[in-house]
Enzyme design. Structure first.
Site, PDB file in Angstrom:
ATOM      1  N   HIS B  78      56.462  14.844  -2.553  1.00 26.55           N
ATOM      2  CA  HIS B  78      57.092  16.087  -2.984  1.00 26.55           C
ATOM      3  C   HIS B  78      58.387  15.723  -3.726  1.00 26.55           C
ATOM      4  O   HIS B  78      58.932  14.623  -3.563  1.00 26.55           O
ATOM      5  CB  HIS B  78      57.417  16.952  -1.759  1.00 26.55           C
ATOM      6  CG  HIS B  78      56.209  17.540  -1.097  1.00 26.55           C
ATOM      7  ND1 HIS B  78      56.280  18.598  -0.212  1.00 26.55           N
ATOM      8  CD2 HIS B  78      54.900  17.225  -1.179  1.00 26.55           C
ATOM      9  CE1 HIS B  78      55.067  18.901   0.218  1.00 26.55           C
ATOM     10  NE2 HIS B  78      54.209  18.082  -0.345  1.00 26.55           N
ATOM     11  N   GLU B  80      61.478  16.468  -3.326  1.00 28.45           N
ATOM     12  CA  GLU B  80      62.637  16.081  -2.519  1.00 28.45           C
ATOM     13  C   GLU B  80      62.469  14.678  -1.948  1.00 28.45           C
ATOM     14  O   GLU B  80      63.429  13.899  -1.899  1.00 28.45           O
ATOM     15  CB  GLU B  80      62.843  17.073  -1.362  1.00 28.45           C
ATOM     16  CG  GLU B  80      63.116  18.506  -1.814  1.00 28.45           C
ATOM     17  CD  GLU B  80      61.843  19.355  -1.872  1.00 28.45           C
ATOM     18  OE1 GLU B  80      60.766  18.828  -2.249  1.00 28.45           O
ATOM     19  OE2 GLU B  80      61.931  20.554  -1.546  1.00 28.45           O
ATOM     20  N   CYS B 106      59.807  22.173   2.228  1.00 29.38           N
ATOM     21  CA  CYS B 106      58.816  22.283   3.298  1.00 29.38           C
ATOM     22  C   CYS B 106      59.343  21.496   4.502  1.00 29.38           C
ATOM     23  O   CYS B 106      60.350  20.802   4.418  1.00 29.38           O
ATOM     24  CB  CYS B 106      57.463  21.726   2.847  1.00 29.38           C
ATOM     25  SG  CYS B 106      57.388  19.911   2.835  1.00 29.38           S
ATOM     26  N   CYS B 109      59.935  17.719   3.912  1.00 36.34           N
ATOM     27  CA  CYS B 109      61.103  17.412   3.077  1.00 36.34           C
ATOM     28  C   CYS B 109      62.403  17.739   3.803  1.00 36.34           C
ATOM     29  O   CYS B 109      63.416  17.035   3.631  1.00 36.34           O
ATOM     30  CB  CYS B 109      61.011  18.173   1.761  1.00 36.34           C
ATOM     31  SG  CYS B 109      59.670  17.561   0.714  1.00 36.34           S
TER      32      CYS B 109
END
Lengths: 183, 183
Positions: B78, B80, B106, B109
């Protein structure tokens, strides 16, 4: 100029390790994960955590992981994230995949397993065993685990807990630094 | 033989992007994160998410990230996680670091931010904006966020929400696949 790439690389000693033959039993996979945790401290100066991913299609081991945080300076490289990253597309194969981990996953790693779509998670040491020696696993695990179990993911804890606990105890006795949030 | 390494690599278009001068304002950082999200869909076929990390010591940007999941086959990449992985040791510098993300993190992260020791998280689109178009952010975020705020981490949401929401809406309208757990 900001950095444009980073590598996730298993240490030499681990990359050369022979793997159990497929189909590998639960116990063989967990013994391997715990052995990796033990050796990671002694050989690489990493955290006392190891992980193994087994494909359920043929019982073959598709990825290994150890904690690479101190070696890499990358705080996300817990054993489970390393194994999931190395497994990559193998996680999406039919039949599912089991993640064996020497200690219950922290919230980041549980989140990684959520996204990776592993079908079963088997843990040796419990969250409280890691917290007893000073690791902080992060809030939210109970809630995320419940959601995952609700989606049909199997979550089992305590397989070979004593052996995994010995690795954590030895790490604590060694006086090595317990890294935590903001380490 | 299990794989022994994996790479986290920004796409060419992103690696060549000029960065705002230090000290970069909150708005400049977030505009960059949202721009990366928008371009990531169009140029790389990735998810509509971007992230920027700014050092608070000098206001300089130390890492960028976009969602690399479809391109890499690695479900942990992801935006991040990518930015945190690329920032590496820069996250431990005195003064702290701010993570700007085009959409609320999420659970994985947020867990990565917990371990990375970022001192402030600023989000544009909200969790409910992502969930409205079908992304599943995972349970546990509320609990982990509360723990992090209790440790003094600043968590702010909604900066330039409309602009970030436009990127999510455009992605949803495009008919691109919404990947989720077990994608």
């Amino acid at each position: 100029m900001a950095p444009t790439s980073a590598e996730i690389r298993l240490p030499e000693w681990l990359a050369q390790r022979p793997l159990p033959q497929a189909p590998a039993s639960d116990e063989a996979c967990m013994a391997l994960a715990i052995g990796l945790a033990r050796e990671n401290v002694a050989r690489s100066g990493g955290g006392p955590f190891g992980a193994v991913i087994r494909s359920e299609a043929d019982g073959g081991i598709v990825a290994l992981g150890v904690n690479l945080v101190p070696a890499s300076g990358n705080p996300v490289l817990h054993a489970e994230v390393v194994a999931i990253s190395l497994a990559g597309e193998a996680l999406a194969a039919p039949g599912g995949a089991t993640l064996f981990t020497s200690c219950e996953p922290c919230i980041m790693c549980l989140g990684a397993a959520h996204w990776a779509g592993v079908s079963r998670i088997v843990c040796a040491a419990l969250r409280e065993d890691a917290e007893a020696i000073g690791f902080n696993e992060g809030a939210g695990c109970v809630e995320l685990r419940a959601e995952m179990v609700g989606r049909g993911i199997l979550y089992e804890r305590g397989l070979m807990r004593a052996e995994a606990g010995d690795v954590l105890s030895a790490f604590a006795r060694s006086g090595a630094a317990i890294y935590g949030p903001g380490r």
